[in-house]
Design a protein around this motif. Structure first.
Motif, PDB file in Angstrom:
ATOM      1  N   GLY A 106     -15.044 -98.631  24.335  1.00 52.38           N
ATOM      2  CA  GLY A 106     -14.611 -97.451  23.590  1.00 52.38           C
ATOM      3  C   GLY A 106     -15.244 -96.166  24.097  1.00 52.38           C
ATOM      4  N   GLY A 107     -16.451 -96.273  24.654  1.00 48.43           N
ATOM      5  CA  GLY A 107     -17.138 -95.050  25.076  1.00 48.43           C
ATOM      6  C   GLY A 107     -18.040 -95.216  26.276  1.00 48.43           C
ATOM      7  N   ALA A 108     -17.802 -96.235  27.095  1.00 48.03           N
ATOM      8  CA  ALA A 108     -18.633 -96.429  28.292  1.00 48.03           C
ATOM      9  C   ALA A 108     -17.836 -97.163  29.361  1.00 48.03           C
ATOM     10  CB  ALA A 108     -19.892 -97.220  27.942  1.00 48.03           C
ATOM     11  N   ASN A 109     -18.074 -96.829  30.621  1.00 47.62           N
ATOM     12  CA  ASN A 109     -17.436 -97.497  31.763  1.00 47.62           C
ATOM     13  C   ASN A 109     -18.218 -98.755  32.140  1.00 47.62           C
ATOM     14  OD1 ASN A 109     -16.265 -94.670  33.880  1.00 47.62           O
ATOM     15  ND2 ASN A 109     -15.649 -95.307  31.835  1.00 47.62           N
ATOM     16  N   ARG A 126     -14.457 -81.669  33.430  1.00 50.21           N
ATOM     17  CA  ARG A 126     -13.749 -82.704  32.673  1.00 50.21           C
ATOM     18  C   ARG A 126     -13.115 -82.111  31.414  1.00 50.21           C
ATOM     19  NH1 ARG A 126     -17.194 -87.989  31.502  1.00 50.21           N
ATOM     20  NH2 ARG A 126     -18.069 -86.652  29.886  1.00 50.21           N
ATOM     21  N   GLU A 160     -12.382-100.379  30.241  1.00 44.57           N
ATOM     22  CA  GLU A 160     -13.714 -99.948  29.825  1.00 44.57           C
ATOM     23  C   GLU A 160     -13.924-100.328  28.367  1.00 44.57           C
ATOM     24  OE1 GLU A 160     -14.442 -95.748  29.382  1.00 44.57           O
ATOM     25  OE2 GLU A 160     -12.310 -95.263  29.468  1.00 44.57           O
ATOM     26  N   ARG A 186      -7.017 -99.402  24.026  1.00 39.43           N
ATOM     27  CA  ARG A 186      -7.690 -98.119  23.887  1.00 39.43           C
ATOM     28  C   ARG A 186      -6.784 -96.979  24.362  1.00 39.43           C
ATOM     29  NH1 ARG A 186     -10.907 -94.094  26.158  1.00 39.43           N
ATOM     30  NH2 ARG A 186      -9.900 -94.405  28.156  1.00 39.43           N
ATOM     31  N   GLY A 229     -22.926 -94.735  30.342  1.00 48.36           N
ATOM     32  CA  GLY A 229     -22.525 -93.496  29.699  1.00 48.36           C
ATOM     33  C   GLY A 229     -23.776 -92.670  29.425  1.00 48.36           C
ATOM     34  N   THR A 230     -23.561 -91.419  29.033  1.00 46.55           N
ATOM     35  CA  THR A 230     -24.676 -90.506  28.800  1.00 46.55           C
ATOM     36  C   THR A 230     -25.695 -91.052  27.794  1.00 46.55           C
ATOM     37  OG1 THR A 230     -23.357 -88.590  29.357  1.00 46.55           O
ATOM     38  CG2 THR A 230     -25.226 -88.202  27.891  1.00 46.55           C
ATOM     39  N   TYR A 280     -10.740 -91.747  20.165  1.00 48.81           N
ATOM     40  CA  TYR A 280     -11.789 -92.345  19.337  1.00 48.81           C
ATOM     41  C   TYR A 280     -11.256 -92.722  17.964  1.00 48.81           C
ATOM     42  CZ  TYR A 280     -15.387 -91.728  22.794  1.00 48.81           C
ATOM     43  OH  TYR A 280     -16.146 -91.861  23.923  1.00 48.81           O
ATOM     44  N   LEU A 297     -11.696 -93.271  31.352  1.00 45.83           N
ATOM     45  CA  LEU A 297     -12.336 -91.957  31.285  1.00 45.83           C
ATOM     46  C   LEU A 297     -13.360 -91.863  32.423  1.00 45.83           C
ATOM     47  CD1 LEU A 297     -14.867 -90.071  30.089  1.00 45.83           C
ATOM     48  CD2 LEU A 297     -12.535 -89.362  29.538  1.00 45.83           C
ATOM     49  N   SER A 302     -16.395 -91.415  33.711  1.00 40.44           N
ATOM     50  CA  SER A 302     -17.783 -91.247  33.267  1.00 40.44           C
ATOM     51  C   SER A 302     -18.615 -90.565  34.348  1.00 40.44           C
ATOM     52  CB  SER A 302     -18.374 -92.627  32.945  1.00 40.44           C
ATOM     53  OG  SER A 302     -19.782 -92.620  33.042  1.00 40.44           O
ATOM     54  N   ILE A 303     -19.379 -89.568  33.940  1.00 41.51           N
ATOM     55  CA  ILE A 303     -20.263 -88.867  34.879  1.00 41.51           C
ATOM     56  C   ILE A 303     -21.438 -89.776  35.254  1.00 41.51           C
ATOM     57  CG2 ILE A 303     -21.817 -86.860  35.096  1.00 41.51           C
ATOM     58  CD1 ILE A 303     -19.745 -85.418  33.165  1.00 41.51           C
ATOM     59  N   THR A 304     -21.882 -90.586  34.306  1.00 42.28           N
ATOM     60  CA  THR A 304     -22.949 -91.548  34.590  1.00 42.28           C
ATOM     61  C   THR A 304     -22.479 -92.549  35.650  1.00 42.28           C
ATOM     62  OG1 THR A 304     -23.475 -91.364  32.246  1.00 42.28           O
ATOM     63  CG2 THR A 304     -24.625 -93.090  33.484  1.00 42.28           C
ATOM     64  N   LYS A 318     -11.140 -86.752  27.475  1.00 40.63           N
ATOM     65  CA  LYS A 318     -12.047 -86.963  26.346  1.00 40.63           C
ATOM     66  C   LYS A 318     -11.453 -86.337  25.091  1.00 40.63           C
ATOM     67  CE  LYS A 318     -16.983 -87.678  26.177  1.00 40.63           C
ATOM     68  NZ  LYS A 318     -17.051 -89.115  26.469  1.00 40.63           N
TER      69      LYS A 318
HETATM   70  C1  PLP Z   1     -17.666 -90.052  27.299  1.00 35.54           C
HETATM   71  C2  PLP Z   1     -17.083 -91.387  27.668  1.00 35.54           C
HETATM   72  C3  PLP Z   1     -17.673 -92.220  28.642  1.00 35.54           C
HETATM   73  C4  PLP Z   1     -18.992 -91.910  29.298  1.00 35.54           C
HETATM   74  O1  PLP Z   1     -18.975 -90.773  30.091  1.00 35.54           O
HETATM   75  P1  PLP Z   1     -20.342 -90.074  30.540  1.00 35.54           P
HETATM   76  O2  PLP Z   1     -19.874 -88.832  31.208  1.00 35.54           O
HETATM   77  O3  PLP Z   1     -21.021 -90.993  31.469  1.00 35.54           O
HETATM   78  O4  PLP Z   1     -21.132 -89.838  29.301  1.00 35.54           O
HETATM   79  C5  PLP Z   1     -17.022 -93.393  28.970  1.00 35.54           C
HETATM   80  N1  PLP Z   1     -15.876 -93.771  28.367  1.00 35.54           N
HETATM   81  C6  PLP Z   1     -15.287 -93.006  27.416  1.00 35.54           C
HETATM   82  C7  PLP Z   1     -14.024 -93.471  26.788  1.00 35.54           C
HETATM   83  C8  PLP Z   1     -15.877 -91.792  27.040  1.00 35.54           C
HETATM   84  O5  PLP Z   1     -15.283 -91.058  26.098  1.00 35.54           O
END
Ligand code: PLP
Length: 340
Positions: free
Chosen positions: A221-224, A81, A219, A173, A283-284, A188, A243, A245-247, A183
């Motif tokens: 700001g930082g999670a799907n 990624r 999504e 976003r 998310g992670t 952000y 984005l 997400s690996i999770t 990423k």
């Molecule tokens: C990092 C991030 C995620 C979560 O991704 P993971 O790989 O699951 O940690 C989701 N959305 C956004 C915008 C991110 O920056």
């Protein structure tokens, strides 16, 4: 010897540890890279990152499994990624195999900061890269620095995962064909106003809709998002500006292969939400945060799973993925990278 840290009361903040990894890119090549105890970065006042935000990052965790190994989860996907992020930002790729090696080295060098099994705490790993030489005319930098630091972080949920209330955001976003799928730090920077405003209005997060039509779910700001339908299907939004997400990608496998759920990765209309039974953010950091309520300009969508606890299917997904991560449940081939 493990550090004297009150692991279960740690928050999510920066704690400086002993060693970090640094590699510099100059004259078209990466140097061999090294660990250093210097936690500061000295760059030109005109560095590309400071003027035009040429920077991207990753986030993953190392932790102790039930049988006492120190591992991290799918670091090859973070490497991939970051490579995608760099290409989109006209930055040089740090080779993916070297990325994983550097993660391992950095964790090994700070092994005393890896929290013990059962504490709920983890060692957060932050790889990042930025343009480091002076850039004043708008163009990509010629020199870059790739770094990885680690910082111990506490359990995401202290005293149980309570469902949160989120709102539909009036801000976007990501732009269509923009940088939502990588990423980039800039994604952000421009979400900060939206999240501060959401918090001031009493919401935990923003739900962003697709910027072109404002009819589809993207999504936060930082999670799907993940959703469970009333007939037990796993649904997660698909869009070029989300984005990856690996999770979320791991949960799709867990849902299908471990729980036998039907998995749909597709466009999700905002209008569909009231038909869903459960909703979560993944998310992670949290793995899954349950969402109990979504507020759209005064109109409330309340999921049947309620505001007291995770929905039952979300809970199974959470328990299975964290079980795989912690070594209690057998992982698919290649998911766990053993460091020690
Ligand atoms: C990092 C991030 C995620 C979560 O991704 P993971 O790989 O699951 O940690 C989701 N959305 C956004 C915008 C991110 O920056």
């Amino acid at each position: 010897m493990s550090k004297q840290i009150d692991w279960s009361n740690l928050g999510f903040g920066y704690i400086q540890t002993e060693q970090r990894y640094v590699s510099n890119y100059k004259d078209g090549a990466w140097d061999e890279g090294t660990l250093t105890s210097d936690a500061t970065v000295t760059i030109s006042e005109c560095a590309g990152v400071l003027q035009y935000a040429q920077t991207c990052f990753e986030g993953l965790k190392a932790y102790t499994t039930e049988d006492g190994h120190v591992v991290c989860f799918r670091p090859d996907l973070n490497a991939q990624r970051m490579s995608d992020s760099c290409k989109r930002l006209e930055m040089p790729v740090f080779p993916e195999d070297r990325f994983v090696e550097a993660v391992v080295k950095t964790v090994e060098a700070n092994i005393d900061y890896v929290p013990p099994y059962g504490s709920g705490a983890t060692l957060y790993i932050r790889p990042y890269m930025f343009g480091s030489n002076p850039v004043i005319g708008v163009k990509p930098a010629d020199e870059y620095q790739f770094r990885i630091f680690v910082t111990p972080v506490g359990p995401y949920f202290k005293g149980g995962a309570k469902p949160i209330t989120i709102r539909v955001s009036d801000f976007d976003r990501a732009a269509p064909h923009g940088t939502g799928h990588i990423k980039a730090g800039l994604n952000y920077a421009m979400s900060l106003h939206a999240i501060v405003d959401a918090h001031e209005q009493g919401y935990s997060e923003n739900m962003y809709l697709d910027p072109a039509t404002r009819t589809k779910v993207e999504e936060t700001g930082g999670a799907n998002f993940i959703f469970i339908t009333k007939d037990g299907k796993f649904v997660t939004p698909k869009s070029d500006s989300i984005l990856p997400s690996i999770t979320r990608r791991s949960l799709m496998v867990v849902a299908e292969k471990y729980l036998g759920l039907e998995v749909e990765h597709r466009e999700v209309a905002f209008a569909e939400l009231e038909n869903f039974a459960e909703c979560g953010l993944c998310g992670t950091a949290a793995v899954i945060s349950p969402v109990g309520k979504i507020v759209d300009h005064g109109k409330e969508i309340c999921f049947p799973s309620g505001m007291e606890e995770m929905g039952p299917v979300t809970k199974k997904l959470y328990d299975t993925l964290t079980g795989i991560q912690m070594g209690r449940i057998e992982a698919p081939e290649g998911w766990i990278k053993t460091i020690r």
